[in-house]
Enzyme design. Sequence first.
Site, short mmCIF file in Angstrom:
data_model
loop_
_atom_site.label_atom_id
_atom_site.label_comp_id
_atom_site.label_asym_id
_atom_site.label_seq_id
_atom_site.Cartn_x
_atom_site.Cartn_y
_atom_site.Cartn_z
N ASP A 64 0.84 -1.20 0.00
CA ASP A 64 0.00 0.00 0.00
C ASP A 64 0.88 1.25 0.00
O ASP A 64 0.38 2.38 -0.08
CB ASP A 64 -1.02 0.00 1.14
N SER A 65 2.21 1.06 0.03
CA SER A 65 3.14 2.18 -0.19
C SER A 65 2.91 2.80 -1.57
O SER A 65 3.37 3.90 -1.84
CB SER A 65 4.59 1.71 -0.06
N ASP A 103 -1.03 -5.96 -0.28
CA ASP A 103 -1.44 -5.36 0.99
C ASP A 103 -2.93 -5.13 1.02
O ASP A 103 -3.50 -4.60 0.05
CB ASP A 103 -0.77 -3.98 1.13
N LYS A 133 -1.53 -9.31 2.78
CA LYS A 133 -0.78 -8.87 3.97
C LYS A 133 -1.66 -7.95 4.82
O LYS A 133 -2.34 -7.07 4.28
CB LYS A 133 0.52 -8.17 3.55
N GLU A 135 -1.65 -5.65 8.53
CA GLU A 135 -0.83 -5.06 9.58
C GLU A 135 -1.44 -5.32 10.96
O GLU A 135 -2.66 -5.32 11.11
CB GLU A 135 -0.69 -3.54 9.36
N GLU A 202 9.00 -4.53 10.53
CA GLU A 202 9.41 -3.20 10.04
C GLU A 202 9.83 -2.29 11.19
O GLU A 202 9.14 -2.20 12.22
CB GLU A 202 8.24 -2.55 9.27
O1 KIV Z 1 3.55 -1.11 1.64
C1 KIV Z 1 4.69 -1.60 1.59
O2 KIV Z 1 5.45 -1.36 0.65
C2 KIV Z 1 5.10 -2.47 2.68
C3 KIV Z 1 6.53 -2.89 2.76
C4 KIV Z 1 7.40 -1.73 2.96
C5 KIV Z 1 6.75 -3.95 3.75
O3 KIV Z 1 4.30 -2.82 3.48
#
Ligand code: KIV
Length: 306
Positions: A64-65, A103, A133, A135, A202
């Site tokens: 989600d980055s 994510d 994924k 969190e 992280e």
């Molecule tokens: O969103 C992302 O890119 C991440 C990684 C940095 C682990 O969660």
Amino acid sequence: MSVTPIGGRPQGESRPDKAGQKVTTATLRQQKQRHEPITCLTAYDYSTARVVEEAGVGMILVGDSLAQTMLGYENTLSVTVDEMLHHVRAVRRGVKNALLLADMPFGSYQADTSDAIRNAARFVKEAGAEVVKIEGGEKRADLIRRIIDAEIPVAGHIGLTPQSVNVMGGYKVQGKDLGAIEQLMRDAVALDRAGVACLYLEGIPREVAAMITAEVNTPTIGIGAGPECDGQVLVLHDILNLTFGQPAKFVRRFGDAAALITHAVQAFCAQVVSRQYPSDAESYHLPKETQAALETVLERKRAMRR
Ligand code: KIV
């Protein structure tokens, strides 16, 4: 002798038919057992996903980055399930052997379990993600169990969890006092018992990540968590100098795509302005007979005007 990275091509090989084996969640466990470092990078679109996979990475995360790197949002909180799915589909088309993770964005799994399972299933059904994924630690263990029961592999993510930025009061290294270390250990063990396919660590001290990695069966993938993790992940844009502002301490720039793009764009503009681009060789031409016929027509028109 060439080395075949799992999921990728032998180094130095450029033939796609020599691609390696498919990486699965079982592969990650084998790699942990054999102490073979696991590689993971983010990708958000078809072309970079292809390049990243063909370069030999084992896991590709549509993080989600992308809220920041691709969409220019301030943080990851605004990105929606539909925006994420759009990118996961594009990456899916470019990935064959790497394990594809996506994510689940903020708000897509916190409200209630059925909602979370439905959203997780969308990532698999509509976009082809192999693992989702989520969190959060201990408090997500029951939810993660339920999603895994629905046949969807889940990756955990603890420590500095960017979706909790407002609760953490900024992006701060986590697990720095004894109470926080104990909580992180409880989080890791709870997610391990829930059956996560892997666990992202992280922004935590190296010593804590090493303890977690030794304690859990699931492979740990570190980002700002030191070298003892079973694998490492970085944001592709960070390693290519395509992010703006001061990078985090753990970011290493392995290339400078910003300089490469700037150079290419400046050269293009200069050559268009100076009429060096396009050349005759870069232009299409009429077939000889059409050219001759055209000249005859033009000559006739000129003669009529005289
Ligand atoms: O969103 C992302 O890119 C991440 C990684 C940095 C682990 O969660």
